[in-house]
Design a protein around this motif. Structure first.
Motif, mmCIF file in Angstrom:
data_model
loop_
_atom_site.group_PDB
_atom_site.id
_atom_site.type_symbol
_atom_site.label_atom_id
_atom_site.label_comp_id
_atom_site.label_asym_id
_atom_site.label_seq_id
_atom_site.Cartn_x
_atom_site.Cartn_y
_atom_site.Cartn_z
ATOM 1 N N PRO A 73 4.619 0.063 6.350
ATOM 2 C CA PRO A 73 5.852 -0.456 6.953
ATOM 3 C C PRO A 73 5.822 -1.960 7.215
ATOM 4 O O PRO A 73 6.864 -2.576 7.405
ATOM 5 C CB PRO A 73 5.972 0.321 8.267
ATOM 6 N N ALA A 74 4.636 -2.566 7.187
ATOM 7 C CA ALA A 74 4.513 -3.991 7.511
ATOM 8 C C ALA A 74 4.772 -4.899 6.314
ATOM 9 O O ALA A 74 4.994 -6.094 6.488
ATOM 10 C CB ALA A 74 3.119 -4.270 8.072
ATOM 11 N N VAL A 75 4.736 -4.347 5.110
ATOM 12 C CA VAL A 75 4.871 -5.186 3.916
ATOM 13 C C VAL A 75 5.609 -4.403 2.832
ATOM 14 O O VAL A 75 5.468 -3.192 2.725
ATOM 15 C CB VAL A 75 3.477 -5.663 3.422
ATOM 16 N N GLU A 76 6.389 -5.116 2.076
ATOM 17 C CA GLU A 76 7.127 -4.493 0.980
ATOM 18 C C GLU A 76 6.175 -4.040 -0.124
ATOM 19 O O GLU A 76 5.267 -4.782 -0.502
ATOM 20 C CB GLU A 76 8.132 -5.505 0.426
ATOM 21 N N ALA A 77 6.357 -2.840 -0.607
ATOM 22 C CA ALA A 77 5.594 -2.356 -1.763
ATOM 23 C C ALA A 77 6.378 -2.730 -3.019
ATOM 24 O O ALA A 77 7.583 -2.486 -3.101
ATOM 25 C CB ALA A 77 5.403 -0.845 -1.692
ATOM 26 N N ALA A 135 0.868 -1.175 0.000
ATOM 27 C CA ALA A 135 0.000 0.000 0.000
ATOM 28 C C ALA A 135 0.901 1.221 0.000
ATOM 29 O O ALA A 135 1.994 1.199 0.574
ATOM 30 C CB ALA A 135 -0.906 0.006 1.229
ATOM 31 N N ALA A 136 0.441 2.283 -0.658
ATOM 32 C CA ALA A 136 1.284 3.473 -0.789
ATOM 33 C C ALA A 136 0.421 4.712 -0.948
ATOM 34 O O ALA A 136 -0.782 4.631 -1.201
ATOM 35 C CB ALA A 136 2.215 3.319 -1.993
ATOM 36 N N ARG A 137 1.074 5.855 -0.825
ATOM 37 C CA ARG A 137 0.429 7.133 -1.088
ATOM 38 C C ARG A 137 1.430 8.001 -1.841
ATOM 39 O O ARG A 137 2.583 8.132 -1.412
ATOM 40 C CB ARG A 137 0.005 7.787 0.223
ATOM 41 N N LEU A 138 0.995 8.558 -2.959
ATOM 42 C CA LEU A 138 1.823 9.475 -3.743
ATOM 43 C C LEU A 138 1.441 10.905 -3.416
ATOM 44 O O LEU A 138 0.260 11.213 -3.231
ATOM 45 C CB LEU A 138 1.633 9.246 -5.246
ATOM 46 N N GLY A 139 2.426 11.790 -3.387
ATOM 47 C CA GLY A 139 2.198 13.208 -3.165
ATOM 48 C C GLY A 139 2.631 13.999 -4.381
ATOM 49 O O GLY A 139 3.531 13.588 -5.120
ATOM 50 N N PHE A 140 1.988 15.140 -4.577
ATOM 51 C CA PHE A 140 2.256 15.973 -5.744
ATOM 52 C C PHE A 140 2.586 17.395 -5.325
ATOM 53 O O PHE A 140 2.267 17.816 -4.200
ATOM 54 C CB PHE A 140 1.057 15.927 -6.693
ATOM 55 N N VAL A 153 6.864 9.531 -3.306
ATOM 56 C CA VAL A 153 6.186 8.551 -2.458
ATOM 57 C C VAL A 153 6.133 9.168 -1.065
ATOM 58 O O VAL A 153 7.167 9.442 -0.456
ATOM 59 C CB VAL A 153 6.919 7.202 -2.443
ATOM 60 N N VAL A 154 4.935 9.411 -0.578
ATOM 61 C CA VAL A 154 4.741 10.008 0.739
ATOM 62 C C VAL A 154 4.782 8.936 1.825
ATOM 63 O O VAL A 154 5.284 9.170 2.925
ATOM 64 C CB VAL A 154 3.392 10.773 0.788
ATOM 65 N N LEU A 199 -2.789 4.452 -3.012
ATOM 66 C CA LEU A 199 -2.740 3.371 -4.001
ATOM 67 C C LEU A 199 -2.809 2.025 -3.287
ATOM 68 O O LEU A 199 -2.156 1.820 -2.258
ATOM 69 C CB LEU A 199 -1.449 3.430 -4.814
ATOM 70 N N ALA A 200 -3.581 1.113 -3.860
ATOM 71 C CA ALA A 200 -3.689 -0.271 -3.395
ATOM 72 C C ALA A 200 -3.235 -1.170 -4.543
ATOM 73 O O ALA A 200 -3.134 -0.723 -5.686
ATOM 74 C CB ALA A 200 -5.143 -0.577 -3.011
ATOM 75 N N PRO A 201 -2.952 -2.447 -4.273
ATOM 76 C CA PRO A 201 -2.528 -3.335 -5.348
ATOM 77 C C PRO A 201 -3.497 -3.293 -6.531
ATOM 78 O O PRO A 201 -4.710 -3.351 -6.366
ATOM 79 C CB PRO A 201 -2.508 -4.718 -4.694
ATOM 80 N N GLY A 202 -2.934 -3.137 -7.711
ATOM 81 C CA GLY A 202 -3.721 -3.050 -8.939
ATOM 82 C C GLY A 202 -3.969 -1.619 -9.385
ATOM 83 O O GLY A 202 -4.332 -1.383 -10.536
ATOM 84 N N ASP A 203 -3.756 -0.635 -8.505
ATOM 85 C CA ASP A 203 -3.930 0.770 -8.875
ATOM 86 C C ASP A 203 -2.731 1.236 -9.693
ATOM 87 O O ASP A 203 -1.589 0.837 -9.430
ATOM 88 C CB ASP A 203 -4.068 1.654 -7.642
#
Length: 108
Positions: free
Chosen positions: A96-100, A62-67, A91-92, A75-79
């Protein structure tokens, strides 16, 4: 004629430390470059502003992008996201629990 190549985006180097990312080039052809990116526990990563367009797919994690305008997008898997040339982004956060795991296609 060359033989087909096979692989898995889940195979590859892990980030060296929390907050780090690893970049592995998978293919380069026709002016495009395909890359596997692995990241873990990223918080307020480096800013990127590339002179080319990029297509990015989050495969795992799981991730979050900043602009540059201050907006953020989760973002979630598949996004996926298409980043136009010169789009300032970073990448904001990554879980931390799983590798992106990301698939990035840098377009000519």
């Amino acid at each position: 004629m060359s033989a087909p190549r096979f692989g898995s985006l889940h195979d590859g180097p892990a980030p060296a430390a929390p907050g780090a990312e690893t970049f592995t080039e998978l293919l380069r052809a026709g002016g495009a470059r395909v890359e596997r990116i692995a990241s873990r526990a990223v918080r307020d990563g480096d800013w990127y502003e590339q002179g080319w367009a990029e297509f990015v797919l989050l495969v795992a994690g799981a991730a979050r992008l900043g602009f540059a305008d201050g907006t953020e997008h989760p973002l979630a898997p598949g996004d996926w996201v298409h980043l136009p040339a010169c789009c300032r982004h970073r990448v904001v956060w990554t879980d931390p629990a799983v590798e992106a795991i990301w698939l990035a296609v840098h377009l000519p």
